[in-house]
Design an enzyme around this catalytic site. Sequence first.
Site, PDB file in Angstrom:
ATOM      1  N   LEU A 108     -33.228  -2.320  -0.550  1.00  0.00           N
ATOM      2  CA  LEU A 108     -32.407  -3.203  -1.385  1.00  0.00           C
ATOM      3  C   LEU A 108     -30.962  -2.719  -1.427  1.00  0.00           C
ATOM      4  O   LEU A 108     -30.040  -3.490  -1.620  1.00  0.00           O
ATOM      5  CB  LEU A 108     -32.951  -3.232  -2.815  1.00  0.00           C
ATOM      6  CG  LEU A 108     -34.294  -3.909  -3.013  1.00  0.00           C
ATOM      7  CD1 LEU A 108     -34.838  -3.609  -4.399  1.00  0.00           C
ATOM      8  CD2 LEU A 108     -34.177  -5.412  -2.804  1.00  0.00           C
ATOM      9  N   GLY A 109     -30.786  -1.430  -1.261  1.00  0.00           N
ATOM     10  CA  GLY A 109     -29.415  -0.908  -1.306  1.00  0.00           C
ATOM     11  C   GLY A 109     -29.414   0.604  -1.187  1.00  0.00           C
ATOM     12  O   GLY A 109     -30.429   1.258  -1.383  1.00  0.00           O
ATOM     13  N   ASP A 133     -23.433   6.102 -16.027  1.00  0.00           N
ATOM     14  CA  ASP A 133     -22.994   5.506 -14.758  1.00  0.00           C
ATOM     15  C   ASP A 133     -23.004   3.986 -14.849  1.00  0.00           C
ATOM     16  O   ASP A 133     -23.636   3.300 -14.053  1.00  0.00           O
ATOM     17  CB  ASP A 133     -23.859   6.008 -13.603  1.00  0.00           C
ATOM     18  CG  ASP A 133     -23.160   5.853 -12.253  1.00  0.00           C
ATOM     19  OD1 ASP A 133     -21.924   5.673 -12.251  1.00  0.00           O
ATOM     20  OD2 ASP A 133     -23.832   5.909 -11.215  1.00  0.00           O
TER      21      ASP A 133
END
Length: 540
Positions: free
Chosen positions: A343-344, A461
């Site tokens: 997905l990434g 984050d």
Amino acid sequence: MLPRKLLLLLLVAVGVEAGVEFAYEGFPAAGLSLDGIASVTPDGLLLLTNDTDLNLAHAFHPAPLRFHRTSSFSTTFVFAIVSELNDLSTSGFAFLVAPTSRDLSSAMAAQYLGLFNASDNGDARNRVFAVELDTVRNPEFADMNDNHVGIDVNSLNSSAAAMAGYYDDATGAFRNLSLASREPMQVWVDYDAAATEITVALAPARSPRPRRPLLTTRIDLSTVVADTAYVGFSSGSSIVMCRHYVLGWSFSLDGAAPALDHAKLPKLPRIGPKPQSKTLAIALPMVTTAAVLAAVGVGLLLLRRRLRYAELREDWEVEFGPHRFAFKDLFDATAGFKDKRLLGTGGFGSVYRGVLPGTRTEVAVKRVSHESRQGMREFIAEVVSIGRLRHRNLVQLLGYCRRKGELLLVYYYMPNSSLDKHLHGHGHALDWAQRLRIIKGVASGLLYMHEDWEQVVIHRDIKASNVLLDGDMNGRLGDFGLARLYDHGADPQTTHVVGTMGYLAPELVRTGKATTASCWRTGCWGTGGMAPLSARWTRS
Ligand SMILES: *[C@@H]1O[C@H](CO)[C@@H](O)[C@H](O)[C@H]1NC(C)=O
Ligand SMILES: *[C@@H]1O[C@H](CO)[C@@H](O)[C@H](O)[C@H]1NC(C)=O
Ligand SMILES: *[C@@H]1O[C@H](CO)[C@@H](O)[C@H](O)[C@H]1NC(C)=O
Ligand SMILES: *[C@@H]1O[C@H](CO)[C@@H](O)[C@H](O)[C@H]1NC(C)=O
């Protein structure tokens, strides 16, 4: 016409050198002309940056040089980039040739490297030639990555650039170098005026100059480099304490730069033991299944099978049992972590889509590498605690799995991917009502984490790529890999600063304390993604 002798005298009088060559192995007696925060340390190191205040740093050979339209030149220098943080550094620095007429005080720090400002970047009147060693990826300059060497002519948009590294003389293979590794490295820059060719090479310090250069490009510098120009180095500080050192430097006009004797170069200050934190541990490069498998003998199918699914399990994990996934289940769920399930990929690992065998739950599995066992128990305890968070604007963390050198975090799968894809990718554009709903959703998730839950959870984050969109396009905060837990009312401890460059609140970098306030301020995801470190922050 002036007699030749007088002309020479005049040139000497204004301090212009012709046909120059110099070599500095350390700079105690170099008499460099320094400006901004640049300094020469008592050990003789040229220290360009040494603060976090967006200041400029320039260091030039004391006298300007007399270039001619037909001058070739050659230079080499040894440098080191030493950040206080393990996984973050500021933009790098550059070797530059700049006309004496140039007023560098109007240049900007941080990603502008002290070379240009937002309005003169790309202006042919700059007449600046530079070689940048850049450790931050700035999309506004079309940077290729966060670790590159670029040839800059009047612009931070490099004319040619390459990933930092070198070609091995023996094998011809490309070897990566990390500019911000704190290790000294050597750069060679040559301009051949006859061929209008620029070559740049890079190598670890004490290694010979690689035969194959890293970069070669043809640019005619006769209209770029001014007749009288300064040569030297430029940088600018930014919100992360990052020191750019030059250990030695030589230069020659119309000749080869003298070799530097590494034994004579000043030593870098000893860098103390690296601050260790459990979150740092997962930020290390990934170990791929392929590499693990490659290590296994071919043909030993059973052994291979055992290793393929091998996990790391320790006694203390018993209490977290229900939250622990079997690696085999995750392996099967993601079809063996196949690329088409990817997905990434981010700085902290890769995320795969999967369907859990049995329950058929759709999940996203994040694989991050971690080397140290130190603090692992506390870390897993936090992961499990975070798994107890329940809120419609948070992505549910289902559990974890551990392997040698690797940690896997399992989340519910979010069908509409991440917010950044919709903001700058090819996802469908969001209208203002949707944007507002997403922002309110994230705010509500944060309120729960900060105020309403039994402990204070600081995400650390927050950025568009960590805001996931569920089936109804609700914003949900995901990726708790860096999150920390505190008791209500407790004073957050100083920790190793983690997060993403461009999203860190300045006070977080200074104090090292992640608080609910800095956590929210880092969320500048409305500004359009990779918000560059900019003066705006510290000035506002
Ligand atoms: C950096 O600056 C600080 C404060 O000015 C100074 O105390 C320190 O010695 C400097 N560091 C180096 C390596 O020169
Ligand atoms: C940018 O630099 C140029 C000099 O190249 C200067 O004239 C100009 O005023 C600067 N612009 C800003 C906004 O500082
Ligand atoms: C630098 O690259 C960016 C991103 O591709 C582009 O928008 C900008 O116009 C370029 N600037 C110059 C001066 O070439
Ligand atoms: C070099 O770095 C690039 C980008 O980070 C990576 O894709 C590649 O695998 C690395 N190569 C080696 C040999 O480490």
